[in-house]
Design a protein around this motif. Structure first.
Motif, PDB file in Angstrom:
ATOM      1  N   LEU A  15       0.845  -1.182   0.000  1.00 36.37           N
ATOM      2  CA  LEU A  15       0.000   0.000   0.000  1.00 36.37           C
ATOM      3  C   LEU A  15       0.878   1.228   0.000  1.00 36.37           C
ATOM      4  O   LEU A  15       1.778   1.328   0.779  1.00 36.37           O
ATOM      5  CB  LEU A  15      -0.878   0.011   1.254  1.00 36.37           C
ATOM      6  N   LEU A  16       0.615   2.147  -0.904  1.00 35.54           N
ATOM      7  CA  LEU A  16       1.295   3.434  -0.884  1.00 35.54           C
ATOM      8  C   LEU A  16       0.405   4.412  -1.607  1.00 35.54           C
ATOM      9  O   LEU A  16      -0.199   4.078  -2.599  1.00 35.54           O
ATOM     10  CB  LEU A  16       2.665   3.360  -1.562  1.00 35.54           C
ATOM     11  N   ALA A  17       0.336   5.626  -1.124  1.00 33.59           N
ATOM     12  CA  ALA A  17      -0.551   6.610  -1.730  1.00 33.59           C
ATOM     13  C   ALA A  17       0.072   7.203  -2.975  1.00 33.59           C
ATOM     14  O   ALA A  17       1.251   7.482  -3.005  1.00 33.59           O
ATOM     15  CB  ALA A  17      -0.841   7.718  -0.734  1.00 33.59           C
ATOM     16  N   GLY A  18      -0.736   7.450  -3.995  1.00 35.29           N
ATOM     17  CA  GLY A  18      -0.264   8.146  -5.179  1.00 35.29           C
ATOM     18  C   GLY A  18      -0.151   9.637  -4.888  1.00 35.29           C
ATOM     19  O   GLY A  18      -0.980  10.216  -4.215  1.00 35.29           O
ATOM     20  N   ALA A  19       0.884  10.247  -5.390  1.00 33.93           N
ATOM     21  CA  ALA A  19       1.139  11.653  -5.077  1.00 33.93           C
ATOM     22  C   ALA A  19       0.060  12.561  -5.649  1.00 33.93           C
ATOM     23  O   ALA A  19      -0.342  13.528  -5.025  1.00 33.93           O
ATOM     24  CB  ALA A  19       2.506  12.051  -5.613  1.00 33.93           C
ATOM     25  N   CYS A  20      -0.404  12.263  -6.860  1.00 31.31           N
ATOM     26  CA  CYS A  20      -1.382  13.146  -7.491  1.00 31.31           C
ATOM     27  C   CYS A  20      -2.661  12.414  -7.861  1.00 31.31           C
ATOM     28  O   CYS A  20      -3.723  13.000  -7.865  1.00 31.31           O
ATOM     29  CB  CYS A  20      -0.778  13.759  -8.761  1.00 31.31           C
ATOM     30  N   LYS A  95      -4.061  -0.976 -10.315  1.00 33.65           N
ATOM     31  CA  LYS A  95      -4.026   0.256  -9.527  1.00 33.65           C
ATOM     32  C   LYS A  95      -5.384   0.524  -8.894  1.00 33.65           C
ATOM     33  O   LYS A  95      -6.429   0.388  -9.534  1.00 33.65           O
ATOM     34  CB  LYS A  95      -3.631   1.438 -10.422  1.00 33.65           C
ATOM     35  N   GLY A  96      -5.371   0.902  -7.625  1.00 41.86           N
ATOM     36  CA  GLY A  96      -6.593   1.279  -6.931  1.00 41.86           C
ATOM     37  C   GLY A  96      -7.407   0.137  -6.367  1.00 41.86           C
ATOM     38  O   GLY A  96      -8.508   0.341  -5.884  1.00 41.86           O
ATOM     39  N   ARG A  97      -6.893  -1.083  -6.386  1.00 42.15           N
ATOM     40  CA  ARG A  97      -7.629  -2.249  -5.889  1.00 42.15           C
ATOM     41  C   ARG A  97      -7.328  -2.484  -4.403  1.00 42.15           C
ATOM     42  O   ARG A  97      -6.160  -2.515  -4.017  1.00 42.15           O
ATOM     43  CB  ARG A  97      -7.233  -3.491  -6.685  1.00 42.15           C
ATOM     44  N   VAL A 172      -4.297   0.047  -3.500  1.00 39.89           N
ATOM     45  CA  VAL A 172      -2.867   0.113  -3.802  1.00 39.89           C
ATOM     46  C   VAL A 172      -2.657   1.075  -4.973  1.00 39.89           C
ATOM     47  O   VAL A 172      -3.308   0.960  -6.000  1.00 39.89           O
ATOM     48  CB  VAL A 172      -2.348  -1.290  -4.185  1.00 39.89           C
ATOM     49  N   TRP A 173      -1.714   2.018  -4.811  1.00 40.71           N
ATOM     50  CA  TRP A 173      -1.495   3.019  -5.859  1.00 40.71           C
ATOM     51  C   TRP A 173      -0.104   2.976  -6.475  1.00 40.71           C
ATOM     52  O   TRP A 173       0.074   3.362  -7.628  1.00 40.71           O
ATOM     53  CB  TRP A 173      -1.757   4.421  -5.313  1.00 40.71           C
ATOM     54  N   ASP A 174       0.901   2.549  -5.717  1.00 39.31           N
ATOM     55  CA  ASP A 174       2.271   2.608  -6.224  1.00 39.31           C
ATOM     56  C   ASP A 174       3.003   1.283  -6.072  1.00 39.31           C
ATOM     57  O   ASP A 174       2.708   0.497  -5.169  1.00 39.31           O
ATOM     58  CB  ASP A 174       3.060   3.694  -5.487  1.00 39.31           C
ATOM     59  N   SER A 175       3.993   1.068  -6.927  1.00 40.34           N
ATOM     60  CA  SER A 175       4.825  -0.132  -6.878  1.00 40.34           C
ATOM     61  C   SER A 175       5.820  -0.038  -5.723  1.00 40.34           C
ATOM     62  O   SER A 175       6.132   1.049  -5.238  1.00 40.34           O
ATOM     63  CB  SER A 175       5.586  -0.282  -8.198  1.00 40.34           C
ATOM     64  N   GLY A 176       6.319  -1.187  -5.290  1.00 38.99           N
ATOM     65  CA  GLY A 176       7.318  -1.191  -4.229  1.00 38.99           C
ATOM     66  C   GLY A 176       7.546  -2.578  -3.668  1.00 38.99           C
ATOM     67  O   GLY A 176       6.987  -3.566  -4.137  1.00 38.99           O
ATOM     68  N   ARG A 192       9.124 -11.961   0.490  1.00 43.40           N
ATOM     69  CA  ARG A 192       9.383 -10.615  -0.022  1.00 43.40           C
ATOM     70  C   ARG A 192       8.713 -10.494  -1.384  1.00 43.40           C
ATOM     71  O   ARG A 192       8.944 -11.310  -2.264  1.00 43.40           O
ATOM     72  CB  ARG A 192      10.871 -10.348  -0.172  1.00 43.40           C
ATOM     73  N   TYR A 193       7.843  -9.495  -1.510  1.00 42.09           N
ATOM     74  CA  TYR A 193       7.141  -9.245  -2.763  1.00 42.09           C
ATOM     75  C   TYR A 193       7.705  -8.000  -3.449  1.00 42.09           C
ATOM     76  O   TYR A 193       7.884  -6.966  -2.798  1.00 42.09           O
ATOM     77  CB  TYR A 193       5.658  -9.023  -2.514  1.00 42.09           C
ATOM     78  N   ASP A 194       7.942  -8.122  -4.730  1.00 45.27           N
ATOM     79  CA  ASP A 194       8.214  -6.979  -5.589  1.00 45.27           C
ATOM     80  C   ASP A 194       6.903  -6.691  -6.292  1.00 45.27           C
ATOM     81  O   ASP A 194       6.514  -7.413  -7.217  1.00 45.27           O
ATOM     82  CB  ASP A 194       9.314  -7.322  -6.580  1.00 45.27           C
ATOM     83  N   LEU A 195       6.173  -5.690  -5.821  1.00 40.71           N
ATOM     84  CA  LEU A 195       4.826  -5.411  -6.328  1.00 40.71           C
ATOM     85  C   LEU A 195       4.866  -4.347  -7.412  1.00 40.71           C
ATOM     86  O   LEU A 195       5.391  -3.256  -7.212  1.00 40.71           O
ATOM     87  CB  LEU A 195       3.928  -4.967  -5.171  1.00 40.71           C
ATOM     88  N   ARG A 196       4.285  -4.678  -8.560  1.00 39.02           N
ATOM     89  CA  ARG A 196       4.183  -3.767  -9.687  1.00 39.02           C
ATOM     90  C   ARG A 196       2.728  -3.362  -9.842  1.00 39.02           C
ATOM     91  O   ARG A 196       1.869  -4.203 -10.087  1.00 39.02           O
ATOM     92  CB  ARG A 196       4.686  -4.447 -10.962  1.00 39.02           C
ATOM     93  N   VAL A 197       2.457  -2.086  -9.675  1.00 41.63           N
ATOM     94  CA  VAL A 197       1.080  -1.590  -9.721  1.00 41.63           C
ATOM     95  C   VAL A 197       0.859  -0.831 -11.026  1.00 41.63           C
ATOM     96  O   VAL A 197       1.639   0.038 -11.400  1.00 41.63           O
ATOM     97  CB  VAL A 197       0.796  -0.672  -8.508  1.00 41.63           C
ATOM     98  N   GLY A 198      -0.229  -1.141 -11.701  1.00 41.60           N
ATOM     99  CA  GLY A 198      -0.487  -0.451 -12.951  1.00 41.60           C
ATOM    100  C   GLY A 198      -1.824  -0.800 -13.544  1.00 41.60           C
ATOM    101  O   GLY A 198      -2.578  -1.567 -13.015  1.00 41.60           O
TER     102      GLY A 198
END
Length: 198
Positions: A15-20, A95-97, A172-176, A192-198
């Motif tokens: 989980l990470l917030a999108g800046a815009c 994105k956004g799920r 979820v808004w951002d990868s990480g 450990r997850y490498d999450l790609r959000v899109g």
């Protein structure tokens, strides 16, 4: 692994917030809708998703994240873990799920579940931020599975008790990177997850 014995599963998410693009999401607050599910519904839905694929394409048995998208519902994104041990996975998430995952989860009799839960400890870290973990006491759940799935191993519906350490995350808004650590007695898991959000 058989229903009726305690099962340890580890799963991860981010989980990470999108800046815009989106308002800031708070990892301590359940997402709308998902947060309103009872603990029985929450667990039944996740376990049924995890049992909806045979072992060869199951997200729980997945070594690298290739099956992360298997049978995902439209209203939430589930993440799976391992049956003990370590794993590193790459997973693409819409994105956004909203996302739901167990840190450690168990099934069995009410007493077996409670005994495992009493020893359970777990942490979820998104980047450098700790994510709150919800402890769910033994609850009656129903798991609907397909033949050859690695959880119930058979087709049909199984009624049992479920409990564990769970996380309900907002959209979820951002990868990480996300790290999950859990233990119960002598058993331990790490993902450990490498999450790609899109």
């Amino acid at each position: 692994m058989r229903t009726g014995r305690s099962l340890i599963l580890l799963a991860a998410t981010a989980l990470l917030a999108g800046a815009c693009a989106a308002p800031e999401a708070d990892p301590r607050r359940p997402p709308p809708g998902i947060g309103e599910l009872s603990t029985g519904e929450l667990q039944s839905r996740w376990w049924s998703w995890a049992a909806s694929s045979p072992a060869r394409s199951n997200p729980v048995a997945d070594p690298d994240g290739s099956f992360c998208a298997e049978n995902q519902p439209a209203d939430v994104w589930y993440l799976a873990g391992t049956v003990g041990g370590r794993a590193e996975r790459r997973c693409s998430i819409p994105k956004g799920r909203p996302v739901v995952l167990p840190v450690l989860n168990f099934t069995g009799t009410k007493a077996e579940c409670a005994a495992q839960l009493a020893e359970a400890q777990g942490t979820v870290v998104w980047g450098r931020t700790d994510v709150a973990v919800e402890r769910i006491e033994p609850t009656t759940i129903r798991i609907k599975g397909v033949e050859g799935n690695p959880l119930t191993r058979k087709a049909g519906t199984v009624t049992t008790y479920g409990c564990g350490l769970w996380v309900r995350l907002g959209p979820v808004w951002d990868s990480g990177a996300l790290t999950i650590e859990g233990s119960a007695g002598s058993a331990s898991t790490s993902v450990r997850y490498d999450l790609r959000v899109g």
